[in-house]
Write a protein that holds these residues in place. Structure first.
Motif, PDB file in Angstrom:
ATOM      1  N   PRO A  96     -34.231  23.227 -35.691  1.00 57.15           N
ATOM      2  CA  PRO A  96     -34.236  21.776 -35.422  1.00 57.15           C
ATOM      3  C   PRO A  96     -33.095  21.051 -36.138  1.00 57.15           C
ATOM      4  O   PRO A  96     -32.908  19.865 -35.942  1.00 57.15           O
ATOM      5  N   GLN A 183     -36.566  15.500 -40.225  1.00 54.83           N
ATOM      6  CA  GLN A 183     -37.406  15.847 -39.074  1.00 54.83           C
ATOM      7  C   GLN A 183     -38.705  16.558 -39.489  1.00 54.83           C
ATOM      8  O   GLN A 183     -38.958  17.701 -39.066  1.00 54.83           O
ATOM      9  N   ALA A 186     -41.068  18.370 -36.972  1.00 51.44           N
ATOM     10  CA  ALA A 186     -40.860  19.728 -36.445  1.00 51.44           C
ATOM     11  C   ALA A 186     -41.845  20.716 -37.075  1.00 51.44           C
ATOM     12  O   ALA A 186     -42.021  21.830 -36.574  1.00 51.44           O
ATOM     13  N   GLY A 187     -42.459  20.320 -38.177  1.00 51.90           N
ATOM     14  CA  GLY A 187     -43.493  21.156 -38.785  1.00 51.90           C
ATOM     15  C   GLY A 187     -42.966  22.420 -39.436  1.00 51.90           C
ATOM     16  O   GLY A 187     -43.680  23.426 -39.528  1.00 51.90           O
ATOM     17  N   THR A 188     -41.719  22.384 -39.907  1.00 56.27           N
ATOM     18  CA  THR A 188     -41.124  23.606 -40.462  1.00 56.27           C
ATOM     19  C   THR A 188     -41.105  23.611 -41.990  1.00 56.27           C
ATOM     20  O   THR A 188     -40.725  24.603 -42.582  1.00 56.27           O
TER      21      THR A 188
ATOM     22  N   LYS B 147     -37.449  24.988 -30.870  1.00 58.85           N
ATOM     23  CA  LYS B 147     -37.767  23.687 -31.473  1.00 58.85           C
ATOM     24  C   LYS B 147     -36.541  22.792 -31.596  1.00 58.85           C
ATOM     25  O   LYS B 147     -36.674  21.591 -31.759  1.00 58.85           O
ATOM     26  N   GLY B 148     -35.364  23.392 -31.545  1.00 56.72           N
ATOM     27  CA  GLY B 148     -34.142  22.590 -31.670  1.00 56.72           C
ATOM     28  C   GLY B 148     -33.812  21.807 -30.420  1.00 56.72           C
ATOM     29  O   GLY B 148     -33.016  20.869 -30.456  1.00 56.72           O
ATOM     30  N   VAL B 149     -34.397  22.206 -29.296  1.00 56.53           N
ATOM     31  CA  VAL B 149     -34.113  21.535 -28.016  1.00 56.53           C
ATOM     32  C   VAL B 149     -35.432  20.960 -27.489  1.00 56.53           C
ATOM     33  O   VAL B 149     -36.194  21.663 -26.824  1.00 56.53           O
ATOM     34  N   ASN B 153     -39.030  22.431 -25.497  1.00 59.08           N
ATOM     35  CA  ASN B 153     -40.121  22.725 -26.432  1.00 59.08           C
ATOM     36  C   ASN B 153     -41.444  22.129 -25.918  1.00 59.08           C
ATOM     37  O   ASN B 153     -41.989  21.208 -26.509  1.00 59.08           O
ATOM     38  N   TYR B 287     -29.723  19.129 -28.300  1.00 59.54           N
ATOM     39  CA  TYR B 287     -30.308  19.349 -29.616  1.00 59.54           C
ATOM     40  C   TYR B 287     -30.859  18.035 -30.175  1.00 59.54           C
ATOM     41  O   TYR B 287     -30.285  16.969 -29.937  1.00 59.54           O
ATOM     42  N   ALA B 288     -31.940  18.165 -30.910  1.00 64.40           N
ATOM     43  CA  ALA B 288     -32.544  16.974 -31.518  1.00 64.40           C
ATOM     44  C   ALA B 288     -31.521  16.305 -32.438  1.00 64.40           C
ATOM     45  O   ALA B 288     -30.946  16.971 -33.295  1.00 64.40           O
ATOM     46  N   LEU B 290     -29.764  14.389 -35.470  1.00 66.30           N
ATOM     47  CA  LEU B 290     -30.094  14.285 -36.894  1.00 66.30           C
ATOM     48  C   LEU B 290     -29.808  12.878 -37.422  1.00 66.30           C
ATOM     49  O   LEU B 290     -30.305  12.481 -38.460  1.00 66.30           O
TER      50      LEU B 290
END
Lengths: 198, 296
Positions: A96, A183, A186-188, B147-149, B153, B287-288, B290
């Protein structure tokens, strides 16, 4: 790691020192600084956000890796075994924080002139056609040193330490200044915290 | 630095500075082989399912060939194809599960076609079904685990991809109709194809509707798909060629049964639509972000 956004001046020292430490080719930035100008004139401000691999507790990049090349190391550091990575790039899509880079060719910094002796020497340590990322300078950490981006931060915006130890400087900073993860939805559970700029 | 690499690097730097960074690894350059691989594996698995049902030996061989091509395309995509045998981390990786599914399917399907009635016929049959199921299910989950996209997801995507796999299977059988003649129930397949095409259209609409409500990056991806860099391929390939034309021809075929060549055309359009659906969904991936949007 804790990054104090109030202290960060956007000098790119972390980015440059990381490149020097790891000898990464163009297009691979383990540590980078994002900057944005927000608002409209005259009410504008520049914001900087240094980003790197967050070494998540529950790293999605490790989960999706089909070979186990992405793995957890000691002290929760997430690393890539360059000799096991198959180059599927699933970890890049899973991250993420967009903190992973695909090293697709040995490209030099001086286009048309080929690789310099320095580049040849540094690139020899790396594999092409695999994914690369920050490993918190694990070789330095194992020698009792701090990561290159931490020691080279001119504004001392970065602090490296043990998040598990409630008495460590990083834990104290997070408690006292309200450190936040990037983030969190994202639950990471990332291991990099940011202290608010104001 | 070669001119092409120079352009790619400039594009990369521009992407890094963008608020909404497009994913290019799984759709551009060698990434296109991944889309081709996903397309063939889903079509092959779907074809196997319907070939078993309709007892079409030609269909079975086509399914095996499609999955074999998919394997080659996947190998071409990998940065280090010689290490493909290491992809066995089944516990959490959907890519590994797909790889294992392919490795179960290919030998089991070949053995079943060659020795369907032998003492081990049932074993090959069951193993091929297991492999086929993996192949139908894994792709959507590979994307959904990203999870990055945020656009991918989603638990809806595996269902959409499974629908497209089933549809691709019927479509390939329709394409083969002129060669199989009357040995396959053409009208029956035509009606199933129409039904699955309508289901795929509904699923696609539902998926985009859900994604529009999800978050900023997913919404942006929907914009990329409908008005941005993937819009041309989406409207022409996925919607028009892949859905509208086959559905229209299918509806016409309900009243006046189409010839085998007509049904083959429906299958061809459906296959093209299947490919473009995968291509455009991959291309629209963002991508998410930042950082909040602003100027650089």
């Amino acid at each position: 790691m804790v990054i104090d956004l109030k202290r960060c001046v956007g000098c790119y020292g972390c980015q440059t020192s990381c490149k020097a430490e790891h000898g990464t080719p163009p297009g691979v930035l383990f540590a980078r600084v994002l900057k944005r100008e927000l608002g409209t004139f005259p009410n504008t401000r520049m914001v900087f956000l240094p980003v790197l691999c967050s070494h998540c507790d529950d790293a999605p990049c490790v989960d999706v890796c089909p070979t186990g090349a992405s793995h957890y190391r000691e002290a929760g550091i997430v690393d890539i075994d360059k000799d096991t990575c198959v180059g599927c790039r699933a970890c890049m899509q899973a991250c993420p924080y967009a903190a992973r880079y695909y090293n697709d060719e040995q490209r030099g910094y001086y286009g048309g002139q080929g690789l310099t002796p320095y580049e040849e020497a540094r690139y020899a340590e790396q594999n092409c056609d695999v994914v690369m990322k920050c490993n918190f300078c694990i070789d330095r950490v194992n020698e009792g040193l701090e990561p290159a981006c931490v020691v080279n931060c001119a504004a001392r915006a970065r602090t490296f330490g043990d998040l598990e130890d409630p008495t460590s400087v990083v834990s104290r900073l997070i408690r006292q200044r309200g450190g936040q993860q990037l983030q969190p939805e994202a639950g990471t559970n990332p291991s990099v915290y940011y202290l608010p700029p104001e | 630095m070669p001119r092409q690499a120079d352009t790619a690097y400039t594009e990369f730097l521009s992407d890094l500075g963008a608020t909404f960074r497009p994913q290019r690894q799984w759709v551009e350059g060698r990434g296109l082989y991944l889309i081709i691989g996903h397309f063939f594996s889903s079509v092959g698995a779907g074809t196997w399912l319907f070939s078993l049902w309709l007892d079409s030996r030609l269909g079975m061989w086509m399914a095996i060939a499609a999955v074999g091509l998919s394997g080659l395309a996947h190998l071409r995509f990998l940065g280090r194809p010689s290490r493909f045998w290491m992809m066995f981390r089944l516990r959490t990786s959907w890519i590994a599960r797909g790889f294992v599914g392919m490795n179960i399917f290919l030998p089991a399907a070949c053995l079943y076609v060659l020795f369907p009635t032998g003492p081990l016929g049932w074993v090959w049959f069951i193993l091929s079904i297991v492999g086929m199921t993996f192949l139908i299910v894994y792709k959507g989950n590979v994307y959904a685990a990203s999870k990055g996209v945020p656009f991918w997801n989603s638990p809806v995507l595996p269902i959409l991809y499974a629908t497209y796999a089933i549809r691709g299977g019927i479509a390939l059988l329709l394409v083969a109709l002129p060669f199989t003649g009357a040995s396959v129930a053409a009208e029956q397949i035509g009606i199933i194809e129409l039904w699955v095409a309508v289901s795929a259209a509904v699923m696609l609409g539902f998926y985009l509707g859900v994604m529009r409500q999800t978050n900023l990056a997913a919404r942006r991806s929907v914009v990329e798909l409908t008005r941005g860099r993937a819009a041309g391929a989406f409207y022409l390939g996925t919607v028009c060629v892949g859905l509208l034309v086959p559905i229209a021809l299918g509806v016409v075929g309900v009243g006046n049964p189409l010839s085998h060549v007509g049904l083959a055309l429906v299958g061809l359009f459906s296959l093209a639509g299947d490919f473009f659906a995968k291509y455009t969904i991959a291309k629209a991936g963002i991508y998410a972000p930042l950082m909040p949007a602003g100027t650089i």
